[in-house]
Write a protein that holds these residues in place. Sequence first.
Motif, PDB file in Angstrom:
ATOM      1  N   VAL A  22       0.876  -1.139   0.173  1.00 48.72           N
ATOM      2  CA  VAL A  22      -0.131   0.154  -0.124  1.00 48.72           C
ATOM      3  C   VAL A  22       0.791   1.312   0.009  1.00 48.72           C
ATOM      4  O   VAL A  22       1.995   1.331   0.903  1.00 48.72           O
ATOM      5  CB  VAL A  22      -0.995   0.034   1.274  1.00 48.72           C
ATOM      6  N   ILE A  23       0.670   2.206  -0.911  1.00 47.52           N
ATOM      7  CA  ILE A  23       1.239   3.435  -0.906  1.00 47.52           C
ATOM      8  C   ILE A  23       0.414   4.419  -0.103  1.00 47.52           C
ATOM      9  O   ILE A  23      -0.836   4.710  -0.921  1.00 47.52           O
ATOM     10  CB  ILE A  23       1.607   3.938  -2.179  1.00 47.52           C
ATOM     11  N   TYR A  24       0.581   5.004   0.982  1.00 53.09           N
ATOM     12  CA  TYR A  24      -0.443   5.764   1.879  1.00 53.09           C
ATOM     13  C   TYR A  24      -0.009   7.074   1.794  1.00 53.09           C
ATOM     14  O   TYR A  24       0.971   7.575   2.146  1.00 53.09           O
ATOM     15  CB  TYR A  24      -0.416   5.232   3.243  1.00 53.09           C
ATOM     16  N   THR A  25      -1.001   7.962   1.601  1.00 45.87           N
ATOM     17  CA  THR A  25      -0.715   9.538   1.470  1.00 45.87           C
ATOM     18  C   THR A  25      -1.359  10.130   2.738  1.00 45.87           C
ATOM     19  O   THR A  25      -2.665  10.033   2.905  1.00 45.87           O
ATOM     20  CB  THR A  25      -1.185  10.198   0.227  1.00 45.87           C
ATOM     21  N   ILE A  26      -0.415  10.432   3.372  1.00 45.01           N
ATOM     22  CA  ILE A  26      -0.999  11.397   4.684  1.00 45.01           C
ATOM     23  C   ILE A  26      -0.414  12.661   4.598  1.00 45.01           C
ATOM     24  O   ILE A  26       0.441  13.168   4.384  1.00 45.01           O
ATOM     25  CB  ILE A  26      -0.226  10.683   6.096  1.00 45.01           C
ATOM     26  N   ALA A  27      -1.626  13.632   4.550  1.00 43.25           N
ATOM     27  CA  ALA A  27      -1.596  15.063   4.369  1.00 43.25           C
ATOM     28  C   ALA A  27      -2.915  15.557   4.976  1.00 43.25           C
ATOM     29  O   ALA A  27      -3.868  15.159   5.284  1.00 43.25           O
ATOM     30  CB  ALA A  27      -1.563  14.992   2.873  1.00 43.25           C
ATOM     31  N   ASN A  28      -2.663  17.094   5.026  1.00 40.97           N
ATOM     32  CA  ASN A  28      -3.878  17.905   5.053  1.00 40.97           C
ATOM     33  C   ASN A  28      -4.528  17.916   3.858  1.00 40.97           C
ATOM     34  O   ASN A  28      -4.111  17.588   2.962  1.00 40.97           O
ATOM     35  CB  ASN A  28      -3.301  19.546   5.658  1.00 40.97           C
ATOM     36  N   GLY A  29      -5.857  18.170   3.936  1.00 35.15           N
ATOM     37  CA  GLY A  29      -6.718  18.356   2.657  1.00 35.15           C
ATOM     38  C   GLY A  29      -6.269  19.508   1.727  1.00 35.15           C
ATOM     39  O   GLY A  29      -5.489  20.384   2.392  1.00 35.15           O
TER      40      GLY A  29
END
Length: 290
Positions: free
Chosen positions: A17-24
């Motif tokens: 899994v490539i997971y993006t963690i970020a603010n909107g």
Amino acid sequence: MASLESSSSAQPAPIPVIYTIANGRSGSTLLGQLLGNHPSIFNAGEVYNYRPFFLRGAEDPTRLCACGEPLRDCPFWKAIRARLTDGGFDPYIDLKDRDRFEAHNYALFSALLAESSTGVVMDSSKRDYRLRLLAASERFQVTIVHLTRDPRAYGYSVLNSPKRGEVPSSRYYSKLTRWTAKNLGVHLRYRQHPRYVQVRYEDLAENPEEQRCRILAKAGLTTEKASDDVTASIYHDFSGNQRTRDRPHKKVRKDTRYLEHLTPLQWRVGSWLTAPARPLFGYENSRPTV
């Protein structure tokens, strides 16, 4: 591909899994489209919204898949629901159920990879709790993409959201406080993770191929050159930035409107509120000229 049901006697292979963690409003939908051009990656978008979006979409023909079809009619998602049903799961599986988080997410991800003939799921859900659960599970091999955007640009984008109408100016400052807490927390928690990579929206927009290759290398994937034309592929993500999903730019363009429109007070206070985390990601205190 592993079956949807886990075996009690053998641990199924972990799903990459490539997971993006970020603010909107930081470019995660765009990033998903760029990585979705890779033949081994299925771009699932903000997949954590699967159950509520598809339950509403079953009755609402205006809810669309990125391919342009209504969610209820899209052949790809019809096939996914059939695979889940055949595996003994609710076709509108709940990915937010903490008690069955591993089983439910593994089931949906397995179905996505089997139907798309790919090997890696791109999950742009951005939620902290979801990343923690995925990273702690042996059933997923997670590459963490920590995507940041200049906090003052992020705050300006919130103020000018076309979906929310007029937004009080105080929201700009409250969002920047959250930006600081979230990005500082993610950096401290995951910076030593072997599959952690930090990407700035600004670098992504200026040199998408370079940033794409950085992520692919961290995920152990080949980095052959791909087009940065995000209309080159057919996507099936259903939740994310609506404008990017509906009308993707053929070429990536950096949004710098915030530099023209933020007041001097908004810039100064915004810079102060984000000072504990902002320098970690290369965002200067001074205001660049347009």
